[in-house]
Write an enzyme that holds these catalytic residues in place. Structure first.
Site: not given
Ligand code: GLA
Length: 736
Positions: A284, A371, A447, A481-483, A531, A533, A538, A618
Site C-alpha cells: 500500500f 463451474d 489453477r 460468487w467465487d474467487m 473463495s 471456500g 470476512d 440415504e
Molecule cells: C472453488 C469452490 C468450489 C467449486 C469450485 C469450482 O474451489 O470453492 O465450491 O465451486 O471452485 O471450480
C-alpha cells in the site's frame, strides 16, 4: 446518549451497554487514550497515568524544556504517527513532499451525530432507523505543518457493545503527500497481561484457533494475497489469561475488509500493549494530492466482561442486523443442492435436471449449477471470462435450463468466477491487457488462471454488463460468487507509475463497486460468496453476500473445527454448509449420514453429492434432515449460539438457543471413540434459570427427561455415550 463530552475535563466518553471508551485532549492538544473496558462511572482515567522521565524516550519540543516526563513514546494515544517521537508500531506513516517521513497530529475539533457513519465505496455497519442506540463521533485532528487532516470516526451501537472505528484523511495543503501506511484503528492498553486469539489456517482447513501470550516485541498476522485469505482471518480477539467462554474480559476486532489486512500487536518497554488493525502496508502506498480525501475501512470493536461466548454473540448480532443487507438476506434461506462434488465438470443439462428432479422429491428447494456451464470449460484450464452458456453442453439455452428447473418446482442458481480470466478464453484473446501482470514479466499462474484488473473501471464496467446480461436472461435466483486464487504480480494498466502502490486497495474498491451494483440491481437474487471456500470469509464480504461457502473441505469432522473457529467472529447464518458424499472427497473419511446432516445444519444448509446414486435409506435421511431443518429453522438461524466444548474435547458440542429461551437445540458429535468411554458431560448456559426443560433426543430412542435451566447451567447434562465413531446427537430442549 452514548457519547458524552465533558468540556471542563476535555474528556470524551463513549458509553455502550457494558463498556466505556474514554479519550482525553491533554494540555498539549494530544489525544490520549485513557480507557476501554468495563464501566467507569464518571472517572477521568487520565489521573491514573504515571509520568516518568524514561531514558531514550524523548519529549515533544514544546514540552521538553520544562517537562521531561512527557513522552509520546509511552503515553497511550488514540492514534499514533510514525517519525515524531513514538518508537512503537504506529498507525500513520506519511512521506512529505520534501522526502521526510513524519507526521504529528493534534486535536482540532469534534462533533457527534445521530445514526451510524457510512463510508463511501466501503462496507460499514448500517441502520436506517434514527434509534438513539446509534451514534457517531468524529474527532478531527490536524498536522499543522503539512496540513493533513485526519478524522477519527467512531460509529456506536450501544446495546450490542459495538464501536465501529475508521479513519478519513484529507490533504488540505498545496503539496502532494504519500501515505505509506494508515491503520484504521489504534488501541493502547496501559495495563494488563493479555493473550491474543487469532484464526489461522490454509486452503480447505481455515480458521483454526490459536491462543497465545503477548510478550515484549511485535507480533502480527495479515495477508498480501489480494484477499483476506484462508491463512489469517481479519477477526481477532485480545483477552485475559483467565478468560473462558463464560467469564473474563475480552475485546474483539473485526475488520470489514476483504483485501490485504494486518493486525499488529506490540507490548512495549513499560508493559503497555498497542493494537493496530488496517490495510497491509507492504502493498500500500497512496498518493494524496492537494484536496484529495481517502476513507479507510472500518474495524468493529466489541468488549465483553462475560467471556468469549458473549463477545461472539455481539458479533453474530451485529452481522445479522447491521451488516448483511438486501431483502434475500432477511428472508428464509433455501435448502440447496450444488452439483460440484456430484459431477465436477462432467455433466450435461439432462444430468442436472435429473439431480434437480430427485432433489425436489426429497424437499430440496434450490438447484445450483456450479463451474463448467459457460464458454469452453470442461476442466479448469480454460473459459474463465466467457460468461455465456455452453448450449451444446447444456443441450439448451440457459433460460430453457432455468425454466426446466423451475418447472420441477425448484429455484435455479448459478456459479460465476467474475474476477478471473483464463488465457484460453475469448475475453483474454480480446483484452490481454485486462489481466494482472507486471510489464515484461510472466505472471504466476494459479489453477492455470489469471486475475482480471479490478483496479481498472473499464474492467469493472465490462463485468457488470456481462453478468447483468446473464442474470437478466434466465430465471436465476441465486449466485455463487467465487474467487479461486491469490493475487500477485500486481500492476494496474490504468494507473500511473506513482499510483501503482494503490493497486490492491483499488482492486477491492472495484470489487465492492461491482458487487454493490449487481446486488442492488438484482435484489431478488441471493448472493453467496466463495473463495476456494473460505478464502474471503470476512465481515466486509458479508455486507454484499449474506452467506459464504465456509470451506472447500466438506468433511464433517474437519468442519467441526472450521465451524468452531469461524463461530468466534461470524454467525452461522453466514456459513455455507453442505452434506457431501462418504467417503469424503477431501479426506477419504467415512462419516454416518446423520452426522453429516447434524454438522451441515449448523449453517446455511444444503447438499453437495450425487443424490441419484444414493440408497433408499440415504434418500429417506435427506427427507428427514430437511424436515428437521425446517422445524428448527428459527432456532438455528436466529438463535443465540453457544460453544459447549473446546477443540481438545473428543465430543464437539454446541447449542442454539431461542432469544426468548423457550427452546434450544444442542448438537454433539463424537470423534475419538475409546473403549470403556468416560461420560460426556456438558453445561449449557443461556437458558431460563427459573424454568424446567424437557430433554428430547431427536430421532434417537432415548427416554425424555426433565431438567431445570439452572441445572443445565450449573450442573449440566450427560450426553449418551456412543460406540460408533463419528456418531452424533441432536437434543431438543423445550421450556415447560
Ligand atoms: C472453488 C469452490 C468450489 C467449486 C469450485 C469450482 O474451489 O470453492 O465450491 O465451486 O471452485 O471450480
Amino acid at each position: 446518549m452514548s457519547i458524552v463530552w465533558n468540556p471542563n475535563r476535555r474528556l470524551i466518553n463513549i458509553e455502550t451497554k457494558n463498556s466505556t471508551y474514554q479519550m482525553k485532549i491533554d494540555d498539549y492538544g494530544n489525544l490520549i487514550h485513557t480507557h476501554y473496558g468495563g464501566k467507569l462511572q464518571d472517572t477521568d482515567m487520565s489521573q491514573e497515568l504515571v509520568y516518568l522521565d524514561r531514558g531514550f524516550s524523548g519529549n515533544p519540543y514544546e514540552v521538553g524544556k520544562v517537562d521531561r516526563t512527557y513522552s509520546l513514546d509511552y503515553l497511550p494515544q488514540e492514534y499514533s504517527c510514525f517519525g515524531t517521537g513514538d518508537y512503537r508500531i504506529t498507525g500513520l506513516h506519511v512521506r512529505n513532499t520534501d522526502g521526510s517521513k513524519g507526521c504529528s497530529l493534534h486535536y482540532k475539533n469534534h462533533y457527534i451525530n445521530q445514526g451510524l457513519y457510512s463510508i463511501k465505496g466501503l462496507p460499514a455497519i448500517h441502520d436506517s432507523s434514527d434509534d438513539a442506540n446509534y451514534e457517531t463521533l468524529c474527532v478531527e485532528m490536524t498536522d499543522d505543518v503539512n496540513n493533513l487532516e485526519v478524522t477519527l470516526i467512531y460509529s456506536i451501537i450501544n446495546d450490542l457493545d459495538i464501536i465501529g472505528r475508521s479513519v478519513k484523511l484529507k490533504n488540505s495543503g498545496n503539496k502532494a503527500l504519500t501515505i505509506d501506511k494508515v491503520a484504521s484503528m489504534n488501541l493502547d492498553f496501559t495495563y494488563g497481561d493479555w493473550q491474543w486469539v487469532r484464526f489461522t489456517g490454509r486452503h480447505a482447513m481455515e480458521r483454526n484457533i490459536v491462543r497465545g501470550d503477548i510478550y515484549q516485541g511485535v507480533q502480527s498476522i495479515g495477508s498480501v494475497r489480494g484477499t483476506s485469505s484462508h491463512h489469517y482471518n481479519p477477526f481477532t480477539v485480545i483477552c485475559e489469561k483467565e478468560t473462558t467462554e463464560n467469564m473474563g474480559q475480552c475485546y474483539g476486532f473485526s475488520f470489514l475488509y476483504s483485501g490485504e489486512h494486518i493486525t499488529e500487536i506490540e507490548k512495549d518497554q513499560t508493559g503497555s500493549t498497542r493494537i493496530l488493525v488496517g490495510i497491509h502496508p507492504d502493498d500500500f502506498c497512496w498518493k494524496l494530492a492537494p484536496g484529495d480525501e481517502l476513507e479507510l475501512p472500518q474495524v468493529l470493536l466489541s468488549y465483553s466482561n462475560e467471556g468469549l461466548g458473549t463477545l461472539s454473540r455481539n458479533y453474530h448480532k451485529v452481522i445479522n442486523k447491521n451488516i448483511v443487507r438486501g431483502k434475500r438476506s432477511k428472508e428464509r434461506r433455501p435448502v440447496l443442492i450444488n452439483n460440484w462434488e456430484a459431477t465436477y465438470f462432467d455433466f450435461t443439462g439432462d444430468k442436472l435436471v435429473e439431480i434437480a428432479s430427485q432433489a425436489h422429491d426429497m424437499g430440496i428447494e434450490l438447484f445450483v449449477m456450479d463451474d463448467g456451464w459457460f464458454g469452453k470449460r470442461d476442466d479448469d484450464n480454460s473459459g474463465l471470462g466467457d460468461w455465456y452458456a455452453n448450449e451444446k453442453k447444456l443441450g439448451c439455452s440457459l433460460k430453457e435450463l432455468g425454466e426446466k428447473i423451475n418447472a420441477i418446482g425448484m429455484d435455479f442458481g448459478i456459479w460465476f468466477e467474475p474476477e478471473m480470466v483464463s488465457e484460453d478464453s475469448d475475453l483474454y484473446r480480446k483484452h490481454p491487457e485486462w489481466a494482472v501482470k507486471i510489464p515484461g514479466r510472466n505472471p504466476n499462474l494459479a489453477r492455470n488462471q489469471l486475475v482480471l484488473d479490478y483496479s481498472n473501471p473499464e474492467v469493472c464496467d465490462y463485468i457488470i454488463k456481462s453478468l447483468s446480461d446473464i442474470l437478466s436472461s434466465a430465471p436465476i435466483s441465486y449466485v455463487k460468487w467465487d474467487m479461486n486464487r491469490s493475487i500477485c504480480d500486481k500492476y494496474g494498466n490504468s494507473l500511473d507509475a506513482d499510483r501503482q502502490g494503490e493497486f490492491s486497495h483499488r482492486y477491492i474498491l472495484g470489487l465492492y463497486k461491482v458487487l454493490e451494483t449487481l446486488t442492488t440491481t438484482f435484489d431478488d437474487v441471493l448472493f453467496e460468496g466463495c473463495s476456494g471456500g473460505g478464502g474471503r470469509f470476512d465481515a466486509g464480504m458479508m455486507y454484499y453476500t449474506p452467506q459464504i461457502w465456509l470451506s472447500d473441505n466438506t468433511d464433517a469432522i474437519n468442519r467441526l473445527s472450521i465451524q468452531y473457529g469461524s463461530s468466534f467472529g461470524y454467525p452461522i447464518s453466514t456459513m455455507g454448509s453442505h452434506v457431501s458424499a462418504s467417503p469424503n472427497h477431501q479426506t477419504g473419511r467415512n462419516t454416518p449420514f446423520k452426522t453429516r446432516t447434524t454438522v451441515a445444519m449448523a449453517g446455511t444448509f444444503g447438499y453437495e453429492l450425487d443424490i441419484t446414486k444414493l440408497s433408499d435409506d440415504e434418500k429417506k435421511q435427506i427427507k428427514e434432515g430437511i424436515n428437521l431443518f425446517h422445524q428448527y429453522y428459527d432456532i438455528i438461524q436466529q438463535g443465540d449460539y453457544y460453544r459447549l466444548s473446546t477443540p481438545e474435547d473428543k465430543c464437539t458440542a454446541w447449542a442454539m438457543i431461542k432469544e426468548d429461551k423457550s427452546e434450544a437445540l444442542i448438537s454433539a458429535v463424537y470423534h475419538g471413540v475409546e473403549a470403556n468411554q468416560k461420560p460426556t458431560h456438558i453445561r449449557v448456559p443461556g437458558l431460563d434459570l427459573n424454568s424446567n426443560y424437557v430433554v428430547e433426543y431427536v430421532g434417537d430412542e432415548v427416554a425424555c427427561r426433565e431438567i431445570s435451566g439452572a441445572a443445565l447451567k450449573n450442573g449440566g447434562i450427560s450426553i449418551n455415550p456412543s460406540r460408533i465413531e463419528y456418531d452424533s446427537y441432536v437434543i431438543h430442549l423445550v421450556r415447560k
